[in-house]
Scaffold this motif. Structure first.
Motif, PDB file in Angstrom:
ATOM      1  N   GLN A 126       0.878  -1.297  -0.063  1.00  0.00           N
ATOM      2  CA  GLN A 126       0.086   0.100  -0.062  1.00  0.00           C
ATOM      3  C   GLN A 126       0.876   1.284   0.006  1.00  0.00           C
ATOM      4  O   GLN A 126       0.414   2.178   0.085  1.00  0.00           O
ATOM      5  CB  GLN A 126      -0.906  -0.055   1.184  1.00  0.00           C
ATOM      6  N   ASP A 127       2.165   1.109  -0.378  1.00  0.00           N
ATOM      7  CA  ASP A 127       2.783   2.307  -0.487  1.00  0.00           C
ATOM      8  C   ASP A 127       2.441   3.014  -1.637  1.00  0.00           C
ATOM      9  O   ASP A 127       1.709   2.967  -2.688  1.00  0.00           O
ATOM     10  CB  ASP A 127       4.444   2.193  -0.668  1.00  0.00           C
ATOM     11  N   ARG A 128       2.499   4.504  -1.719  1.00  0.00           N
ATOM     12  CA  ARG A 128       2.126   5.489  -2.533  1.00  0.00           C
ATOM     13  C   ARG A 128       3.499   6.009  -3.327  1.00  0.00           C
ATOM     14  O   ARG A 128       4.158   6.512  -2.444  1.00  0.00           O
ATOM     15  CB  ARG A 128       1.257   6.511  -2.170  1.00  0.00           C
ATOM     16  N   ILE A 129       3.781   5.911  -4.315  1.00  0.00           N
ATOM     17  CA  ILE A 129       4.758   6.238  -5.204  1.00  0.00           C
ATOM     18  C   ILE A 129       4.311   7.499  -6.416  1.00  0.00           C
ATOM     19  O   ILE A 129       3.237   7.200  -6.934  1.00  0.00           O
ATOM     20  CB  ILE A 129       5.566   5.265  -5.793  1.00  0.00           C
ATOM     21  N   ARG A 130       5.322   8.499  -6.350  1.00  0.00           N
ATOM     22  CA  ARG A 130       5.097   9.262  -7.329  1.00  0.00           C
ATOM     23  C   ARG A 130       6.281   9.500  -8.038  1.00  0.00           C
ATOM     24  O   ARG A 130       7.387   9.961  -7.591  1.00  0.00           O
ATOM     25  CB  ARG A 130       4.466  10.887  -6.778  1.00  0.00           C
ATOM     26  N   CYS A 131       6.188   9.558  -9.572  1.00  0.00           N
ATOM     27  CA  CYS A 131       7.389   9.962 -10.563  1.00  0.00           C
ATOM     28  C   CYS A 131       7.040  11.206 -11.011  1.00  0.00           C
ATOM     29  O   CYS A 131       6.049  11.163 -12.014  1.00  0.00           O
ATOM     30  CB  CYS A 131       7.619   8.866 -11.146  1.00  0.00           C
ATOM     31  N   GLY A 132       7.310  12.160 -10.653  1.00  0.00           N
ATOM     32  CA  GLY A 132       7.084  13.708 -11.375  1.00  0.00           C
ATOM     33  C   GLY A 132       5.717  13.821 -11.036  1.00  0.00           C
ATOM     34  O   GLY A 132       5.432  14.047  -9.818  1.00  0.00           O
ATOM     35  N   GLN A 133       4.497  13.663 -12.014  1.00  0.00           N
ATOM     36  CA  GLN A 133       3.276  14.039 -11.643  1.00  0.00           C
ATOM     37  C   GLN A 133       2.519  12.600 -11.558  1.00  0.00           C
ATOM     38  O   GLN A 133       1.129  13.116 -11.552  1.00  0.00           O
ATOM     39  CB  GLN A 133       2.560  15.157 -12.561  1.00  0.00           C
ATOM     40  N   VAL A 134       2.943  11.427 -11.876  1.00  0.00           N
ATOM     41  CA  VAL A 134       2.282  10.393 -12.093  1.00  0.00           C
ATOM     42  C   VAL A 134       2.122   9.818 -10.808  1.00  0.00           C
ATOM     43  O   VAL A 134       3.474   9.502 -10.141  1.00  0.00           O
ATOM     44  CB  VAL A 134       3.040   9.517 -13.250  1.00  0.00           C
ATOM     45  N   SER A 135       1.076   9.339 -10.326  1.00  0.00           N
ATOM     46  CA  SER A 135       1.076   8.816  -8.878  1.00  0.00           C
ATOM     47  C   SER A 135       0.413   7.401  -8.976  1.00  0.00           C
ATOM     48  O   SER A 135      -0.339   7.055  -9.872  1.00  0.00           O
ATOM     49  CB  SER A 135       0.272   9.573  -7.919  1.00  0.00           C
TER      50      SER A 135
END
Length: 153
Positions: A126-135
């Motif tokens: 359930q970790d939330r990852i964001r690359c740039g503006q993509v979540s």
């Protein structure tokens, strides 16, 4: 007497050469066995699959490989078509029995649960990852339990 000494020295040299080649053969055989053992261990290692759900659009992807590269470049396992994502933005790697997240020097950063990534970190369910503006949200699938008797060859 001089001829006898010469023959003894020649015999000792030959014996040393045979001993040296025997030692080298033993070393190479040991290395070969170790490499085969490592290869069979890696072949038996099972990787828990990753289920990734992109927050915008709800697209779900499942990866069962030990390494997943995220980015815009076509060689990435997950291509993210967004201008805020670098060509090779981040990497998910399974080693030491854990999934790890690593930023690959991206321009807009990689974030784990809202915090900027400075070094590789272990991921949890359930970790939330964001690359740039993509979540996206990450779920690690559990491996089926095996018994000791099944693991033995």
């Amino acid at each position: 007497m001089a001829d006898l000494t010469a023959y003894i020295l020649l015999g000792l040299r030959a014996l040393m050469a045979v001993a040296l080649y025997g030692f080298l053969a033993w070393c190479f055989l040991t290395l070969w066995r170790e490499l085969n053992q490592q290869a069979s261990n890696l072949a038996r290692q099972r990787v828990p699959a990753l289920l990734i759900t992109q927050e915008a659009g709800g697209e779900q992807l499942r990866f069962a490989t030990p390494e997943v590269t995220l980015g815009r470049h076509p060689s990435c396992e997950w291509m993210l078509n967004d201008d805020t994502v670098s060509s090779r933005h981040a990497r998910l790697v399974f080693h030491h029995d854990h999934w790890w997240l690593e930023d690959l020097g991206s321009r807009n950063g990689t974030f784990l649960n809202g915090d900027a990534l400075r070094a590789p970190v272990v991921l949890t369910n359930q970790d939330r990852i964001r690359c740039g503006q993509v979540s996206f949200a990450l779920q690690i699938e559990a491996l089926p339990q095996t018994t000791q008797a099944q693991e033995l060859p």
